[in-house]
Design a protein around this motif. Structure first.
Motif, PDB file in Angstrom:
ATOM      1  N   UNK A   1       3.681   1.710  -1.279  1.00  0.00           N
ATOM      2  CA  UNK A   1       4.364   1.961  -2.558  1.00  0.00           C
ATOM      3  C   UNK A   1       3.558   2.885  -3.474  1.00  0.00           C
ATOM      4  N   UNK A   2       2.263   3.058  -3.184  1.00  0.00           N
ATOM      5  CA  UNK A   2       1.432   3.925  -4.038  1.00  0.00           C
ATOM      6  C   UNK A   2       1.409   5.377  -3.580  1.00  0.00           C
ATOM      7  N   UNK A   3       1.902   5.638  -2.375  1.00  0.00           N
ATOM      8  CA  UNK A   3       1.718   6.969  -1.790  1.00  0.00           C
ATOM      9  C   UNK A   3       2.558   8.041  -2.485  1.00  0.00           C
TER      10      UNK A   3
ATOM     11  N   UNK B   1       1.728  13.022   0.367  1.00  0.00           N
ATOM     12  CA  UNK B   1       1.060  12.203   1.391  1.00  0.00           C
ATOM     13  C   UNK B   1       2.081  11.673   2.416  1.00  0.00           C
TER      14      UNK B   1
ATOM     15  N   UNK C   1       0.846  -1.206   0.000  1.00  0.00           N
ATOM     16  CA  UNK C   1       0.000   0.000   0.000  1.00  0.00           C
ATOM     17  C   UNK C   1       0.879   1.252   0.000  1.00  0.00           C
TER      18      UNK C   1
END
Lengths: 100, 489
Positions: free
Chosen positions: B25-27, B31, B23
């Protein structure tokens, strides 16, 4: 609406998610999804256009996976970015993502 | 606990950590930065409470200094990393055609030392999250309560900014009841975590045993080395300033920082002035008889390391343990020694307010004494010099095997950066190959990303214009080949 679920006579349930499945969207969708997949033979999650998923979406996938027999849960139209997330998490094979 | 049970336990942690890493890795950078800011603010806000908890639980150091460590681990670390780019494209050089992209490395296991527990938890959490990596906090067995409380505070703050679930985990909920617990279980648990295939990296801060365990686990690791920090006071130094700064550093948290001064080396010509200044500022010079008494309590002859009983203890406590009388208000104990090595236990690293003291006949002898001290258990770590002669500073620095050479600076606070200099703020100090580490850097967020290099085609003109068959011709000399290779270039 973050999810739309369609039930078919064959026992197949298709849940189509939209946009960004962040924590709040997942919480919003969870009840609808769990209700829709209750008693389903086969579950398909359609992730067309989803570019972000939160931890709670992984949990929702796992819950749905446990509702049906092995091999009867799958995901379609997974974007490369989201496929990578499932691969890193070590869930791609379990959740039938390998051919997507 | 059986090995299977330890592995199962490790598996539970790592499955969650791996999902969290996915999860994460998408930020976006924005953020991530929000999460890091929230965690720093939470750590900073709780700095006093956590400092007091740490001192109470470990029985080491001073709470006031632990507060400062928490400030360093939160505020100073945050200021050091807040503008660092750790997500997406880091650089794109059209001339070389190389584009660099940051990727997270994955779950990190953080080994937390008993000497700096809460500050190290905040620090490691901040740098891990900044690089989009989940972290598993593994506290020293005598600092579980304060570390878990710190980790919980950080986690709660991170979740408020919609951080991935389980981005911070901790290996125990409650302090160990040593009356019923077998410490071997603790080691088995740690070993199982360290060698778990889903773990990406270990940041091991602690004693030699745990660092070696990390390095031999098969998982990449950043470790630290032991210190034995020599400080040279040159005749060009401002003596009063030097002594004041040494005392600020050596008394800080009762000497628990591994970069704290261990020995003072002075030239004969200024020895009397330095001794006088130390005495004026609260230093107490031990007699030969007192040195023998202090050695017995400060150094474990069997294990050839400092005794745990004196680590982070006050002068009063050490004097009491050794059975010696020192004047009230004494800041450090100084032990004049004639040599370095096993015959002189106080020439080793001892993390409490004891300093070895050497008088050398000139600068060269002073540097040679520092080399002996440096090679006596402190290679790669830190060294320091007080001088106002740049030539002397360069000469000293060149001869030391040290990742950090602190100039006119308290070594404890100087080595961790951010207060007295511009080196990266860190509570994990790399000691290079001499200290059996991979780097001499102060470990920070930039060490916790993988950098991908996208290499666009950029031809090597000489190679393109050269008949590569000539490389196969053994009858040609190197000079002949190079002449043709470089022709018209």
């Amino acid at each position: 609406m973050s999810v739309e679920c369609s039930k078919y006579e064959s026992g197949v349930v298709v849940c189509t998610f939209s946009n960004r499945m962040d924590t709040s969207k997942c919480l919003e969708a969870e009840e609808d999804v769990m209700k829709a997949i209750d008693g389903a033979e086969k579950i398909i999650f359609n992730l067309d256009g989803i570019d972000y998923i939160a931890s709670s979406f992984l949990r929702l996938c796992n819950k749905a996976f446990d509702k049906v027999k092995a091999g009867n849960f799958s995901m379609i139209n997974v974007t490369p970015a989201v496929k990578r997330v499932f691969k890193i998490a070590g869930l791609a094979e379990r959740l039938n993502l390998s051919l997507n | 606990m059986s090995i299977e049970a330890a592995k199962k336990r490790a598996d539970d942690f790592l499955v969650k950590a791996k999902e969290s890493a996915a999860i994460f890795s998408q930020l976006s950078q924005e953020h991530v930065d929000r999460i890091v800011k929230a965690v720093y603010e939470a750590g900073f806000k709780n700095r006093v409470k956590l400092a007091k908890m740490a001192v109470k639980e470990t029985g080491m150091g001073r709470w006031e200094d632990k507060v400062i460590k928490n400030v360093v681990g939160s505020l100073f670390v945050y200021e050091d990393i807040k503008n660092l780019k750790t997500v997406g494209i880091l650089s794109d050089d059209r001339e070389t055609g190389i584009m660099e992209i940051a990727q997270p490395i994955g779950p990190i296991l953080a080994i937390i030392p008993v000497t700096n527990p809460t500050s190290t938890v905040i620090f490691k959490t901040l740098i891990a999250l900044k690089a989009r990596n989940p972290i598993i906090i593994s506290p020293h067995q005598k600092a579980i309560g304060c570390c878990v409380e710190t980790a919980k505070i950080c986690y709660e703050a991170a979740l408020k900014e919609d951080a991935p679930e389980n981005c911070i985990q901790w290996t125990r909920e409650e302090p160990i009841d040593f009356a019923t617990f077998d410490i071997k279980d603790y080691y088995a648990e740690t070993q199982a975590l360290m060698s778990h295939p889903k773990l990406s990296l270990i940041i091991a801060t602690g004693g030699g045993g745990v660092v070696k365990a990390a390095y031999t686990s098969g998982t990449p690791a950043y470790g630290v080395g032991s210190g034995n920090v020599p400080i040279l006071i040159d005749k060009s130094a401002d003596i009063s300033f030097a002594v004041k700064n040494i005392l600020i550093s050596k008394t800080f948290d009762n000497g628990t920082i591994c970069a704290s001064e261990q020995s003072i080396v002075v030239e004969q010509s200024i020895a009397d002035a330095v001794i006088k200044e130390f005495k004026a500022q609260g230093g107490y010079f031990l007699s030969e008889e007192e040195i023998k008494k202090v050695e017995k309590v400060a150094f474990d002859r069997e294990r050839e390391i400092m005794s745990a009983g004196v680590v982070g203890q006050s002068v009063e406590k050490i004097a009491q343990l050794a059975g010696i009388n020192v004047p009230a208000g004494t800041s450090v104990l100084l032990a004049p020694l004639k040599g370095v090595g096993d015959d002189y236990p106080l020439s080793s690293e001892i993390l409490c307010p004891i300093l070895a003291f050497y008088v050398a006949r000139d600068f060269n002898y002073a540097v040679k004494t520092c080399i002996d001290l440096n090679f006596h258990g402190g290679m790669g770590h830190s060294a320091g010099i007080y001088a106002n002669d740049d030539g002397v500073i360069k000469e000293f620095s060149t001869e030391m095997s040290a990742g950090r050479i602190l100039v006119n600076t308290p070594s404890s606070q100087g080595a961790i950066g951010g207060i007295f200099n511009k080196i990266h703020t860190s509570l994990t100090l790399g000691c290079g190959t001499a200290g059996k580490n991979i780097t001499t850097d102060n470990i920070t967020a930039k060490h916790l990303i993988n950098i991908q290099r996208v290499a666009r085609r950029r031809g090597n003109e000489r190679f393109s214009n050269f008949d590569a068959n000539l490389f196969y011709d053994e009858s040609l000399s190197t000079d002949e080949i190079l002449r043709k290779f470089n022709l018209n270039y």
